[in-house]
Write a protein that holds these residues in place. Structure first.
Motif, PDB file in Angstrom:
ATOM      1  N   GLY A 184       0.182  -1.802   0.311  1.00 38.75           N
ATOM      2  CA  GLY A 184       0.251   0.382  -0.062  1.00 38.75           C
ATOM      3  C   GLY A 184       1.104   1.409   0.572  1.00 38.75           C
ATOM      4  O   GLY A 184       0.375   2.267  -0.780  1.00 38.75           O
ATOM      5  N   GLN A 185       2.139   1.290   0.619  1.00 43.40           N
ATOM      6  CA  GLN A 185       2.920   2.534   1.035  1.00 43.40           C
ATOM      7  C   GLN A 185       3.293   2.517  -1.060  1.00 43.40           C
ATOM      8  O   GLN A 185       3.698   4.488  -0.672  1.00 43.40           O
ATOM      9  CB  GLN A 185       3.544   2.197   1.934  1.00 43.40           C
ATOM     10  CG  GLN A 185       3.253   1.919   3.394  1.00 43.40           C
ATOM     11  CD  GLN A 185       4.715   1.950   3.590  1.00 43.40           C
ATOM     12  OE1 GLN A 185       5.452   0.832   3.826  1.00 43.40           O
ATOM     13  NE2 GLN A 185       4.692   2.137   5.352  1.00 43.40           N
ATOM     14  N   ARG A 186       3.403   1.851  -1.702  1.00 41.63           N
ATOM     15  CA  ARG A 186       3.984   1.890  -2.717  1.00 41.63           C
ATOM     16  C   ARG A 186       3.209   3.097  -3.028  1.00 41.63           C
ATOM     17  O   ARG A 186       3.475   3.420  -4.397  1.00 41.63           O
ATOM     18  CB  ARG A 186       4.370   0.827  -4.011  1.00 41.63           C
ATOM     19  CG  ARG A 186       5.444   0.372  -3.267  1.00 41.63           C
ATOM     20  CD  ARG A 186       5.129  -1.529  -4.574  1.00 41.63           C
ATOM     21  NE  ARG A 186       5.190  -2.471  -4.006  1.00 41.63           N
ATOM     22  CZ  ARG A 186       4.844  -3.425  -4.620  1.00 41.63           C
ATOM     23  NH1 ARG A 186       4.370  -3.101  -5.862  1.00 41.63           N
ATOM     24  NH2 ARG A 186       4.701  -4.548  -3.881  1.00 41.63           N
ATOM     25  N   TYR A 187       1.602   3.287  -2.944  1.00 38.58           N
ATOM     26  CA  TYR A 187       0.922   4.305  -3.929  1.00 38.58           C
ATOM     27  C   TYR A 187       0.779   5.151  -3.122  1.00 38.58           C
ATOM     28  O   TYR A 187      -0.399   6.055  -3.637  1.00 38.58           O
ATOM     29  CB  TYR A 187      -0.590   3.371  -4.249  1.00 38.58           C
ATOM     30  CG  TYR A 187      -0.320   1.812  -5.042  1.00 38.58           C
ATOM     31  CD1 TYR A 187       0.366   2.418  -6.493  1.00 38.58           C
ATOM     32  CD2 TYR A 187      -0.135   0.726  -5.080  1.00 38.58           C
ATOM     33  CE1 TYR A 187       0.591   1.034  -6.904  1.00 38.58           C
ATOM     34  CE2 TYR A 187       0.586  -0.357  -5.289  1.00 38.58           C
ATOM     35  CZ  TYR A 187       0.926  -0.651  -6.419  1.00 38.58           C
ATOM     36  OH  TYR A 187       1.119  -1.434  -6.907  1.00 38.58           O
ATOM     37  N   GLY A 188       0.299   5.920  -2.126  1.00 34.24           N
ATOM     38  CA  GLY A 188       0.620   6.768  -1.317  1.00 34.24           C
ATOM     39  C   GLY A 188       0.287   6.402   0.350  1.00 34.24           C
ATOM     40  O   GLY A 188       1.124   5.416   0.639  1.00 34.24           O
TER      41      GLY A 188
END
Length: 186
Positions: free
Chosen positions: A138-142
């Motif tokens: 999830g952190q890859r996208y915001g």
């Protein structure tokens, strides 16, 4: 080999083995396998220097086990995440655990609430067995959000689940009714 070289090579391999093999003139079979020598030659035409040692280092050092080498070391493939129509990996259907998790970003929540989780350009929705992995994804996208998926209940209602070689769980679509909660403030 340094970490930067391994990361850059891993990203390049993901690009050509999952999405755009033709970008370097590479052919994948329907299970996603590519000839290692053809990969090295295609990469060289693209101005990238690859060799067997670097490829083996990327495969063995990948924490997510994104790639697999054939037993004879002559072929390589991405284990999941393909968007190219010519690849259709034959994963074995498996019964999932009670819950699986999907990491995404808060900006995608409204769309997910309307249509559930869809594969998009990929062949499957990717799910993980643990929250930590989902947070990382999830952190890859915001700003990350972890969605809790009632996987076993889905399976009991006829939805098919598969598990890739690297442990990632795959399914075609997750309807909103199986997304029982999301965990905020990670």
């Amino acid at each position: 080999m340094n970490t930067k070289q391994l990361n850059e090579t891993s990203k390049f391999l993901s690009y050509v083995l999952r999405h755009e093999p033709h970008a370097i003139g590479l052919q994948l079979d329907n299970e996603g396998w590519a000839d290692v020598e053809s990969l090295i030659a295609g990469a060289a035409k693209d101005g990238r220097i690859l060799d067997i040692a670097l490829i083996q280092a990327v495969v063995s050092s990948s924490d997510k086990k994104r790639f697999s080498l054939s037993d004879d070391g002559l072929r390589i493939r991405a284990v999941q995440g393909h968007s190219t129509a010519s690849v259709s990996l034959q994963h074995v259907e498996k019964e999932p655990p009670e819950f699986l998790y999907h990491g995404t970003a808060t900006r995608f929540l409204e769309s997910i609430r309307q249509q559930g989780l869809i594969a998009g350009s990929r062949h499957h929705v990717h799910l993980s067995q643990d929250i930590t992995t989902a947070i990382t994804v999830g952190q890859r996208y915001g700003k990350p959000v972890v969605l809790k998926i009632e996987a076993l209940r889905m399976h009991q209602q006829g939805f098919k689940f598969f598990q890739a070689e690297n442990g990632v769980w795959l399914t075609a679509h997750v309807e909103t009714r199986f997304i029982s909660q999301h965990i905020d403030d990670l």
